[in-house]
Design an enzyme around this catalytic site. Structure first.
Site, PDB file in Angstrom:
ATOM      1  N   SER A   1       0.829  -1.199   0.000  1.00  9.15           N
ATOM      2  CA  SER A   1       0.000   0.000   0.000  1.00  9.15           C
ATOM      3  C   SER A   1       0.867   1.253   0.000  1.00  9.15           C
ATOM      4  O   SER A   1       2.089   1.162  -0.002  1.00  9.15           O
ATOM      5  CB  SER A   1      -0.920  -0.016   1.228  1.00  9.15           C
ATOM      6  OG  SER A   1      -1.882   0.999   1.148  1.00  9.15           O
ATOM      7  N   ASN A   2       0.230   2.389  -0.007  1.00  9.99           N
ATOM      8  CA  ASN A   2       0.890   3.678   0.172  1.00  9.99           C
ATOM      9  C   ASN A   2       0.451   4.232   1.515  1.00  9.99           C
ATOM     10  O   ASN A   2      -0.697   4.007   1.902  1.00  9.99           O
ATOM     11  CB  ASN A   2       0.380   4.678  -0.875  1.00  9.99           C
ATOM     12  CG  ASN A   2       1.159   4.640  -2.165  1.00  9.99           C
ATOM     13  OD1 ASN A   2       2.382   4.595  -2.175  1.00  9.99           O
ATOM     14  ND2 ASN A   2       0.439   4.659  -3.261  1.00  9.99           N
TER      15      ASN A   2
END
Ligand code: C5P
Length: 208
Positions: free
Chosen positions: A21-22
């Protein structure tokens, strides 16, 4: 006027529990959706995982970049302005294991494939819509943001830095396709959202 806003991260699962993810709280996009609504826009928010669904804003929840892409395509025809705040993961694992991957002694190889660039795709289909993008840059910010503004066919891009991620404050510069720019000092994300909304109204809808 109708505004479509994406916010938050995407999650790209590699097995039943693990994902790439970010870092993104979704806060800027959620605050912006609120500010646009307060200014009289009809708003739809497409929100990635990890934050609460805001009250009083029609929201579609998504997890992966592919899901967010589907929802943006589905709602793009409806909007007059598309604001792409989401921190979309650039890659996803090619295969998702249905079972939790067991730990082994050696390295684990995960093959990643590129995700579609949602904003760039919408930039091609833009027509008379206004497109606003974000660029989080750690070096050569102005240069990279200007390049993205052009490549993604945006009307405005918000340049900010990694210190913004999951923080309460943001310091950003707004770059426009006509070559002009506006530097904002370090302000809270809700003040920033209001300022961005005012700028959108002034710049693109001629309101004072
Ligand atoms: O990741 P990048 O710096 O290219 O992101 C710039 C802009 O493009 C952001 O507005 C982001 O929401 C959007 N983007 C997207 N789809 C991607 C990657 C980025 O819509 N796969």
């Amino acid at each position: 006027m109708k505004a479509l806003v994406t916010a938050g991260p995407t999650r790209e699962y590699l097995d039943s529990v693990r994902y790439l993810s970010n870092g993104s709280s979704g806060k800027t996009g959620i605050e912006l959706a609120r500010a646009l609504k307060q200014s009289g826009f009809s708003v739809k928010l497409i929100l990635g995982p990890g934050s609460e669904t805001p009250k009083n804003i029609p929201t579609v929840r998504t997890v992966s970049a592919l899901q967010m892409f589907e929802q943006v395509k589905r709602n793009f025809g409806w909007c007059d302005i598309f604001v792409s705040c989401a921190a979309v993961a650039d890659y996803r694992p090619q295969k998702i294991s249905r079972k939790k991957i067991k730990k082994g002694a050696g390295p684990l190889m995960v093959r990643l494939v590129p995700n579609p660039d949602i904003l760039r795709t919408m930039g091609v289909r833009k027509g008379r819509k206004i497109l606003v993008g974000f660029a989080l840059e750690d070096a050569q910010g102005l240069q990279n943001a200007r390049k993205k503004l052009k490549e993604k066919n945006c009307d405005m891009i918000v340049l900010n830095s990694p210190s913004t991620v999951e923080a309460d404050k943001i310091s950003a510069s707004l770059l426009f396709s006509d070559g002009s720019a506006l530097k904002l000092g370090k302000i809270s994300k809700d003040a920033f959202a209001k300022k961005l909304c005012q700028t959108i109204l002034k710049k693109f809808y001629g309101s004072i």
